[in-house]
Design a protein around this motif. Structure first.
Motif, PDB file in Angstrom:
ATOM      1  N   VAL A 207       0.839  -1.209   0.000  1.00 56.24           N
ATOM      2  CA  VAL A 207       0.000   0.000   0.000  1.00 56.24           C
ATOM      3  C   VAL A 207       0.867   1.249   0.000  1.00 56.24           C
ATOM      4  O   VAL A 207       0.552   2.248  -0.671  1.00 56.24           O
ATOM      5  N   ALA A 208       1.981   1.232   0.740  1.00 54.73           N
ATOM      6  CA  ALA A 208       2.889   2.381   0.738  1.00 54.73           C
ATOM      7  C   ALA A 208       3.477   2.604  -0.655  1.00 54.73           C
ATOM      8  O   ALA A 208       3.619   3.755  -1.104  1.00 54.73           O
ATOM      9  N   GLU A 209       3.836   1.526  -1.353  1.00 50.36           N
ATOM     10  CA  GLU A 209       4.332   1.675  -2.724  1.00 50.36           C
ATOM     11  C   GLU A 209       3.256   2.241  -3.643  1.00 50.36           C
ATOM     12  O   GLU A 209       3.544   3.061  -4.519  1.00 50.36           O
ATOM     13  N   HIS A 210       2.020   1.813  -3.445  1.00 52.16           N
ATOM     14  CA  HIS A 210       0.914   2.339  -4.240  1.00 52.16           C
ATOM     15  C   HIS A 210       0.736   3.840  -4.018  1.00 52.16           C
ATOM     16  O   HIS A 210       0.578   4.626  -4.977  1.00 52.16           O
TER      17      HIS A 210
ATOM     18  N   ARG B  85       1.304   7.038  -6.770  1.00 55.62           N
ATOM     19  CA  ARG B  85       0.301   8.088  -7.010  1.00 55.62           C
ATOM     20  C   ARG B  85       0.899   9.477  -6.807  1.00 55.62           C
ATOM     21  O   ARG B  85       0.608  10.413  -7.541  1.00 55.62           O
ATOM     22  N   GLU B  86       1.769   9.590  -5.798  1.00 59.80           N
ATOM     23  CA  GLU B  86       2.402  10.873  -5.528  1.00 59.80           C
ATOM     24  C   GLU B  86       3.358  11.252  -6.662  1.00 59.80           C
ATOM     25  O   GLU B  86       3.415  12.423  -7.077  1.00 59.80           O
ATOM     26  N   ASP B  87       4.094  10.268  -7.215  1.00 60.83           N
ATOM     27  CA  ASP B  87       4.997  10.545  -8.330  1.00 60.83           C
ATOM     28  C   ASP B  87       4.224  10.974  -9.570  1.00 60.83           C
ATOM     29  O   ASP B  87       4.639  11.894 -10.305  1.00 60.83           O
ATOM     30  N   ARG B  88       3.119  10.308  -9.824  1.00 65.06           N
ATOM     31  CA  ARG B  88       2.320  10.670 -10.994  1.00 65.06           C
ATOM     32  C   ARG B  88       1.731  12.069 -10.850  1.00 65.06           C
ATOM     33  O   ARG B  88       1.592  12.812 -11.832  1.00 65.06           O
ATOM     34  N   ALA B  89       1.410  12.452  -9.644  1.00 65.19           N
ATOM     35  CA  ALA B  89       0.835  13.786  -9.429  1.00 65.19           C
ATOM     36  C   ALA B  89       1.865  14.881  -9.670  1.00 65.19           C
ATOM     37  O   ALA B  89       1.506  16.004 -10.059  1.00 65.19           O
ATOM     38  N   ARG B  90       3.172  14.582  -9.448  1.00 70.42           N
ATOM     39  CA  ARG B  90       4.217  15.600  -9.632  1.00 70.42           C
ATOM     40  C   ARG B  90       4.605  15.774 -11.099  1.00 70.42           C
ATOM     41  O   ARG B  90       5.205  16.782 -11.456  1.00 70.42           O
ATOM     42  N   GLN B  91       4.312  14.817 -11.943  1.00 69.62           N
ATOM     43  CA  GLN B  91       4.714  14.902 -13.337  1.00 69.62           C
ATOM     44  C   GLN B  91       3.875  15.945 -14.074  1.00 69.62           C
ATOM     45  O   GLN B  91       2.679  16.107 -13.783  1.00 69.62           O
ATOM     46  N   PRO B  92       4.510  16.700 -15.049  1.00 72.61           N
ATOM     47  CA  PRO B  92       3.742  17.712 -15.795  1.00 72.61           C
ATOM     48  C   PRO B  92       2.674  17.052 -16.651  1.00 72.61           C
ATOM     49  O   PRO B  92       2.848  15.928 -17.138  1.00 72.61           O
ATOM     50  N   PRO B  93       1.573  17.723 -16.875  1.00 74.53           N
ATOM     51  CA  PRO B  93       0.497  17.137 -17.677  1.00 74.53           C
ATOM     52  C   PRO B  93       0.927  16.970 -19.132  1.00 74.53           C
ATOM     53  O   PRO B  93       1.635  17.804 -19.691  1.00 74.53           O
ATOM     54  N   GLN B  94       0.502  15.889 -19.758  1.00 69.93           N
ATOM     55  CA  GLN B  94       0.805  15.609 -21.148  1.00 69.93           C
ATOM     56  C   GLN B  94      -0.225  16.299 -22.046  1.00 69.93           C
ATOM     57  O   GLN B  94      -1.402  16.400 -21.695  1.00 69.93           O
ATOM     58  N   PRO B  95       0.243  16.797 -23.248  1.00 71.93           N
ATOM     59  CA  PRO B  95      -0.726  17.428 -24.169  1.00 71.93           C
ATOM     60  C   PRO B  95      -1.748  16.402 -24.651  1.00 71.93           C
ATOM     61  O   PRO B  95      -1.406  15.258 -24.941  1.00 71.93           O
TER      62      PRO B  95
END
Length: 415
Positions: A379-382, A386-396
């Protein structure tokens, strides 16, 4: 002191159990007896234990004797004859056990601070000074069995003082008239027992535990138990003929059924066993395997004594004092069972056979559980992903093609 009983209640908190009688080992058919202060066996208890020993394993006689000793002390405290007891005495005993401290022959010493607390290393609760729910349930079962015997004999009360709870159903609703009537329902005053998780020793803690052992004997018995998952009493009963060195098997006598069963053990366990026996000397085929390291004089000269369960507990007390833990011998059985249940090459039926469970549901209910530490890690890895994906810039995001662009590429589309 007599406690007057009205129709409603008895002053439970004011009752103190007297130091009346004791449980003593005896020669003959009944291995344990309840002895009164004059040194005379209690006749109703002796007759019941004689019948109980004939119907059950003799190893259970001792625990039943202690349960009945507590019941006799309770009857002394409330001034009620054993054949005049009612459900009120059983109800009040259950209430008293829920708030009283155990009678001890000696006060706590080093465990006074830790009694009832959670161990910081193992996350297990230390045993407290009170009576556990399982002890109360065992007490009720012993008393009910005792009065069932005397009601059947025709010399006890007409009604068993340990009542059953049949709420929501009519007694014997589906009784077959060709079969005798049997008791139905659970005991009314049984407390609920929270479901406990099996206690596993992690691999990193296991290395610390094994390194803290001080003798080859202790290393041999611990390594043997964590590989074959036998109970402590089963291992302590090993004799020389129970060791199969060629196939690396040990033969144990199962605690419940008394059946003999060969169990596989690890090569490492047999290495430590060989080192221990080399120090012990020549072992006769019908001689017990485990002996004390120190020699004592019990009137027949200075010699080793057969290792008892209390001596085995002393081994773990020394290790726990060194590591700040509260491991028990039964934790090794849980550890071995959980390791086997997670091995894809072993089926659940294999684990059941090794553990000696009669029913497959017993094995599945206890050991088919997710490891809490592994669940927390996943669960911690999950959450980290999610936190890493939230930090990534949005894709066009493509919004589609215009009709004029398609006409340039493919020509004019038909209308």
């Amino acid at each position: 002191m007599r406690f007057e009983l009205d129709a409603e209640e008895r002053d439970i908190t004011a009752i103190r159990l007297p130091r009346w009688g004791r449980v003593a080992q005896a020669e003959g058919v009944v291995p344990w007896l309840v002895i009164d202060p004059d040194g005379v066996p209690v006749v109703p208890v002796r007759r019941f234990l004689r019948d109980f020993a004939a119907r059950n394993r003799p190893g259970s006689v001792r625990s039943y004797a202690y349960g009945l000793l507590r019941w006799w002390r309770w009857l002394q405290a409330v001034d009620v004859d054993w054949d005049k007891a009612t459900s009120a005495e059983v109800r009040d005993l259950v209430s008293w056990l829920g708030q009283a401290d155990k009678l001890r022959n000696a006060p706590r010493t080093g465990s006074t601070v830790t009694a009832g607390t959670i161990n910081a290393v193992t996350r297990k609760r230390h045993f407290g000074d009170g009576y556990e729910p399982r002890t109360v349930r065992h007490s009720n079962a012993v008393i009910r069995s005792f009065y069932e015997f005397w009601i059947e004999a025709g010399d006890g009360p007409l009604i068993n003082p340990v009542p059953l709870d049949r709420r929501g159903r009519r007694p014997h609703a589906h009784h077959n008239p060709l079969e005798p009537f049997r008791a139905e329902g659970r005991i009314r005053y049984n407390p609920r027992v929270p479901k406990a998780r099996p206690r596993e020793i992690p691999d990193e803690r296991w290395k610390d535990l094994f390194g803290a052992l001080r003798s080859n004997r202790d290393r041999a018995i611990v390594a043997l138990d964590v590989s074959c998952a036998a109970r402590a009493s089963e291992l302590l009963g090993l004799q020389g003929v129970d060791l199969n060195w060629g196939e690396q098997l040990v033969r144990v006598c199962r605690k419940g059924s008394g059946a003999e069963q060969w169990l596989p053990a690890s090569p490492e366990a047999f290495v430590w066993l060989r080192l221990y026996l080399a120090e012990l000397g020549l072992l006769e085929p019908n001689e017990q395997v485990w002996w004390t390291l120190r020699r004592r004089d019990r009137g027949d000269g200075l010699r080793r004594q057969s290792m008892s369960y209390e001596a085995l507990r002393a081994v773990f007390r020394r290790v726990n004092a060194l590591l700040g833990t509260n491991y028990t011998m039964h934790d090794l059985r849980h550890t071995a069972a959980l390791r086997m249940s997670r091995d894809d090459s072993l089926s659940l039926r294999d684990v059941q056979t090794i553990l000696g469970h009669v029913h497959l549901s017993t094995t599945s209910d206890i050991y088919l559980v997710e490891d809490e530490a592994r669940v927390i890690r996943r669960v911690a890895e999950h959450l980290a992903e999610r936190e890493d994906r939230a930090r990534q810039p949005p894709q066009p995001v493509a919004t589609g093609y215009q009709a004029a662009d398609l006409a340039v590429l493919f020509g004019r589309l038909p209308q």
